[in-house]
Motif scaffolding. Structure first.
Motif, PDB file in Angstrom:
ATOM      1  N   THR A  65      58.237  24.433  22.478  1.00 54.90           N
ATOM      2  CA  THR A  65      58.671  23.171  23.082  1.00 54.90           C
ATOM      3  C   THR A  65      57.948  22.933  24.398  1.00 54.90           C
ATOM      4  O   THR A  65      57.495  21.818  24.681  1.00 54.90           O
ATOM      5  N   VAL A  66      57.803  23.980  25.206  1.00 54.69           N
ATOM      6  CA  VAL A  66      57.079  23.867  26.476  1.00 54.69           C
ATOM      7  C   VAL A  66      55.624  23.471  26.215  1.00 54.69           C
ATOM      8  O   VAL A  66      55.072  22.606  26.912  1.00 54.69           O
ATOM      9  N   ALA A  67      55.004  24.071  25.210  1.00 59.31           N
ATOM     10  CA  ALA A  67      53.605  23.761  24.895  1.00 59.31           C
ATOM     11  C   ALA A  67      53.450  22.320  24.429  1.00 59.31           C
ATOM     12  O   ALA A  67      52.504  21.635  24.821  1.00 59.31           O
ATOM     13  N   VAL A  68      54.376  21.851  23.601  1.00 56.12           N
ATOM     14  CA  VAL A  68      54.314  20.469  23.118  1.00 56.12           C
ATOM     15  C   VAL A  68      54.458  19.497  24.288  1.00 56.12           C
ATOM     16  O   VAL A  68      53.733  18.511  24.385  1.00 56.12           O
ATOM     17  N   LYS A  69      55.388  19.790  25.198  1.00 54.57           N
ATOM     18  CA  LYS A  69      55.561  18.927  26.374  1.00 54.57           C
ATOM     19  C   LYS A  69      54.314  18.941  27.247  1.00 54.57           C
ATOM     20  O   LYS A  69      53.904  17.907  27.769  1.00 54.57           O
ATOM     21  N   ALA A  70      53.704  20.094  27.419  1.00 60.26           N
ATOM     22  CA  ALA A  70      52.492  20.197  28.235  1.00 60.26           C
ATOM     23  C   ALA A  70      51.354  19.389  27.605  1.00 60.26           C
ATOM     24  O   ALA A  70      50.591  18.727  28.303  1.00 60.26           O
ATOM     25  N   GLU A  71      51.243  19.438  26.291  1.00 54.43           N
ATOM     26  CA  GLU A  71      50.197  18.668  25.608  1.00 54.43           C
ATOM     27  C   GLU A  71      50.415  17.181  25.836  1.00 54.43           C
ATOM     28  O   GLU A  71      49.468  16.429  26.074  1.00 54.43           O
ATOM     29  N   GLY A  72      51.669  16.745  25.796  1.00 52.73           N
ATOM     30  CA  GLY A  72      51.988  15.345  26.015  1.00 52.73           C
ATOM     31  C   GLY A  72      51.659  14.884  27.419  1.00 52.73           C
ATOM     32  O   GLY A  72      51.582  13.691  27.692  1.00 52.73           O
ATOM     33  N   ASN A  73      51.451  15.824  28.338  1.00 51.14           N
ATOM     34  CA  ASN A  73      51.124  15.493  29.719  1.00 51.14           C
ATOM     35  C   ASN A  73      49.634  15.691  30.000  1.00 51.14           C
ATOM     36  O   ASN A  73      49.216  15.703  31.145  1.00 51.14           O
ATOM     37  N   SER A  74      48.839  15.820  28.951  1.00 50.66           N
ATOM     38  CA  SER A  74      47.404  16.021  29.155  1.00 50.66           C
ATOM     39  C   SER A  74      46.771  14.745  29.689  1.00 50.66           C
ATOM     40  O   SER A  74      47.321  13.649  29.558  1.00 50.66           O
TER      41      SER A  74
END
Length: 103
Positions: A65-74
């Motif tokens: 979930t943290v990784a998905v959120k981080a990708e969305g903030n690229s």
């Protein structure tokens, strides 16, 4: 075995992949040994195997979930959102000029 990409080649995977793969391999082997011990000699250990596996799965789910959120903030995603916002602003101004926007 860890391989280093040739100059000019893109590395496969992602930074930290080797370390994660090694930890995962050690974890799965340890859990398999514990389960084998439980099946052969101490069935009470199987509850511990299940508890450890559930905890590991929960931790990996949280990290995913943290990784998905981080990708969305690229940067790419932020730029796409900015373009979309500009497009919506343009449409809103156009409708307002025509008297179609109600606010």
């Amino acid at each position: 075995m860890h391989s280093t990409p040739a100059p000019g080649e893109q590395p496969s995977g992602y930074p930290g992949r080797d370390r994660l793969d090694d930890a995962n391999r050690r974890f799965r082997r340890a859990l398999a040994r514990l389960a084998r011990e439980g099946r052969r000699h101490d069935p009470d250990l199987l509850a511990e195997v299940e508890r450890i596996a559930a905890e590991a799965a929960g931790t990996l789910d949280r990290l995913a979930t943290v990784a998905v959120k981080a990708e969305g903030n690229s940067g790419r995603h932020r730029a796409a959102l900015e373009r979309e916002q500009q497009n919506l602003d343009r449409i809103t101004r156009k409708l307002a000029r025509r008297g179609g926007a109600r606010g």
